[in-house]
Design a protein around this motif. Structure first.
Motif, mmCIF file in Angstrom:
data_model
loop_
_atom_site.group_PDB
_atom_site.id
_atom_site.type_symbol
_atom_site.label_atom_id
_atom_site.label_comp_id
_atom_site.label_asym_id
_atom_site.label_seq_id
_atom_site.Cartn_x
_atom_site.Cartn_y
_atom_site.Cartn_z
ATOM 1 N N TRP A 59 -1.576 3.499 -1.974
ATOM 2 C CA TRP A 59 -2.180 2.810 -0.830
ATOM 3 C C TRP A 59 -2.297 1.332 -1.182
ATOM 4 O O TRP A 59 -2.565 0.992 -2.336
ATOM 5 C CB TRP A 59 -3.564 3.390 -0.549
ATOM 6 N N SER A 60 -2.088 0.465 -0.200
ATOM 7 C CA SER A 60 -2.208 -0.963 -0.450
ATOM 8 C C SER A 60 -2.920 -1.641 0.702
ATOM 9 O O SER A 60 -2.904 -1.154 1.832
ATOM 10 C CB SER A 60 -0.823 -1.582 -0.663
ATOM 11 N N TRP A 61 -3.542 -2.776 0.400
ATOM 12 C CA TRP A 61 -4.236 -3.544 1.432
ATOM 13 C C TRP A 61 -4.465 -4.969 0.943
ATOM 14 O O TRP A 61 -4.345 -5.257 -0.227
ATOM 15 C CB TRP A 61 -5.546 -2.876 1.848
ATOM 16 N N GLY A 64 -0.303 -9.488 2.728
ATOM 17 C CA GLY A 64 1.033 -8.893 2.760
ATOM 18 C C GLY A 64 2.160 -9.854 2.436
ATOM 19 O O GLY A 64 3.324 -9.463 2.481
ATOM 20 N N LEU A 69 2.767 -5.599 -0.348
ATOM 21 C CA LEU A 69 2.053 -4.362 -0.017
ATOM 22 C C LEU A 69 2.998 -3.166 0.074
ATOM 23 O O LEU A 69 2.549 -2.022 0.058
ATOM 24 C CB LEU A 69 1.273 -4.521 1.293
ATOM 25 N N HIS A 71 5.103 -2.322 2.638
ATOM 26 C CA HIS A 71 5.244 -1.707 3.963
ATOM 27 C C HIS A 71 6.459 -2.217 4.731
ATOM 28 O O HIS A 71 6.620 -1.923 5.910
ATOM 29 C CB HIS A 71 3.970 -1.937 4.789
ATOM 30 N N ASP A 73 7.134 -5.308 5.528
ATOM 31 C CA ASP A 73 6.847 -6.504 6.315
ATOM 32 C C ASP A 73 5.938 -7.418 5.486
ATOM 33 O O ASP A 73 5.722 -7.159 4.307
ATOM 34 C CB ASP A 73 6.201 -6.136 7.662
ATOM 35 N N GLN A 77 -3.136 -6.374 5.647
ATOM 36 C CA GLN A 77 -3.766 -5.102 5.990
ATOM 37 C C GLN A 77 -5.243 -5.191 5.615
ATOM 38 O O GLN A 77 -5.575 -5.407 4.444
ATOM 39 C CB GLN A 77 -3.109 -3.937 5.231
ATOM 40 N N LYS A 81 -3.626 1.231 3.482
ATOM 41 C CA LYS A 81 -2.535 1.851 4.228
ATOM 42 C C LYS A 81 -1.579 2.502 3.232
ATOM 43 O O LYS A 81 -1.215 1.890 2.223
ATOM 44 C CB LYS A 81 -1.802 0.792 5.063
ATOM 45 N N LYS A 82 -1.191 3.736 3.527
ATOM 46 C CA LYS A 82 -0.293 4.463 2.626
ATOM 47 C C LYS A 82 1.076 3.802 2.592
ATOM 48 O O LYS A 82 1.620 3.424 3.627
ATOM 49 C CB LYS A 82 -0.162 5.916 3.067
ATOM 50 N N VAL A 83 1.642 3.682 1.392
ATOM 51 C CA VAL A 83 2.982 3.125 1.214
ATOM 52 C C VAL A 83 3.979 4.266 1.396
ATOM 53 O O VAL A 83 4.158 5.090 0.498
ATOM 54 C CB VAL A 83 3.134 2.455 -0.170
ATOM 55 N N GLU A 84 4.608 4.307 2.569
ATOM 56 C CA GLU A 84 5.481 5.424 2.918
ATOM 57 C C GLU A 84 6.769 5.455 2.097
ATOM 58 O O GLU A 84 7.436 6.494 2.022
ATOM 59 C CB GLU A 84 5.812 5.378 4.414
#
Length: 111
Positions: A59-61, A64, A69, A71, A73, A77, A81-84
């Motif tokens: 997870w990162s926040w 950005g 982070l 994600h 982009d 955040q 937010k989970k790093v998919e």
């Protein structure tokens, strides 16, 4: 903490404390976004934060910029937010640098 909770305090710029805002915190405050999850590791960079949950997710926040982070982009955040990009992988270690992030997966790969 021993129960897997995350607490943060200090400079809230870019949302790096994970409380959904950019307010400074003068005392430790629980990061409520992780309610019901067990966090096993955290790393604090200059303007962003990383965490690993017990299931091996990252997870990162925070800031950005430069895509740090993970994600895809450069959006800030304010909440974890989970790093998919790590879906299907088990991450065992993370480190937040000044303008980048690193992770190690269970198979020994460095990202």
């Amino acid at each position: 903490t021993a129960d897997g909770a995350v607490w943060s305090w200090g400079d809230g710029g870019f949302g790096k404390l994970g409380h959904g805002d950019e307010q400074n915190q003068l005392l430790p405050k629980k990061v409520e976004a992780f309610a019901g999850q067990r966090v096993v590791a955290v790393s604090a960079g200059g303007s962003h934060s990383l965490a690993i949950t017990a299931d091996g997710a990252v997870w990162s926040w925070g800031d950005g910029g430069f895509g740090k982070l993970g994600h895809g982009d450069e959006q800030n955040q304010l909440l974890p937010k989970k790093v998919e990009a790590f879906a299907g992988q088990r991450v065992v270690a993370v480190s937040a640098g000044g303008s980048h992030s690193l992770a190690i997966t269970a198979d020994g790969a460095v990202w």
